[in-house]
Design an enzyme around this catalytic site. Structure first.
Site, short mmCIF file in Angstrom:
data_model
loop_
_atom_site.label_atom_id
_atom_site.label_comp_id
_atom_site.label_asym_id
_atom_site.label_seq_id
_atom_site.Cartn_x
_atom_site.Cartn_y
_atom_site.Cartn_z
N HIS A 1 65.25 46.55 64.02
CA HIS A 1 66.03 47.32 63.08
C HIS A 1 66.33 46.52 61.81
O HIS A 1 66.61 45.32 61.89
CB HIS A 1 67.36 47.76 63.72
CG HIS A 1 67.21 48.92 64.62
ND1 HIS A 1 66.62 48.84 65.86
CD2 HIS A 1 67.55 50.22 64.45
CE1 HIS A 1 66.62 50.03 66.42
NE2 HIS A 1 67.18 50.88 65.58
N VAL B 1 74.36 55.51 61.32
CA VAL B 1 75.33 55.61 60.23
C VAL B 1 75.44 57.00 59.61
O VAL B 1 76.34 57.25 58.82
CB VAL B 1 75.04 54.57 59.11
CG1 VAL B 1 75.14 53.16 59.67
CG2 VAL B 1 73.69 54.81 58.46
#
Length: 137
Positions: free
Chosen positions: A60, A116
């Site tokens: 990531h 997010v």
């Protein structure tokens, strides 16, 4: 859908970890719904070795990191980070994200990962700071 097409379609669901789709392809029936595919993929990750799970996490990108600034994120990561306004950080916010990214990787050996979408920069920074106080496990 054959295995090659399945991997081409779903290989990017987990960031830079097409092995998840590769392992699930044989178990995914033609026309499986999104919920079933998500469950199969999550089970695959849950049952992977610790080394494979760490590799997935390490794949990531940093939130509001250098890859974002350089335009090197995948389209999905770019969209997700933009949905939280991470593409609009002030200089101070960007520097705070960099410091937190560095501290998190220094402490844990992998980047801070958070879905997010639907969060604000403030929410993310608060979660970042809070999770830095956790232990490795």
């Amino acid at each position: 859908m054959d295995m090659h097409d399945f991997i081409a379609r779903y290989g990017g669901v987990y960031e830079h970890s097409p092995w998840v789709a590769e392992r699930v392809a044989a178990d995914a029936a033609e026309g499986d719904d999104t919920d079933t595919l998500a469950r199969l993929m999550a089970e695959c990750v849950d049952n992977a070795s610790a080394e494979q799970q760490l590799a997935l996490i390490r794949a990531h990108p940093d939130l509001a990191g250098k890859a974002q600034i350089a335009g090197e994120l995948t389209a999905d990561s770019t969209a997700e980070q933009a949905s939280a306004g991470l593409d609009q950080c002030s200089k101070v916010e960007y520097e705070r994200f960099q410091a937190l990214n560095d501290a998190y990787k220094e402490k844990f050996g992998f980047p801070f990962v958070m879905a997010v979408r639907g969060s604000s920069r403030e929410d993310i920074l608060e979660a970042f700071g809070s999770r830095l106080h956790n232990d490795y496990d």
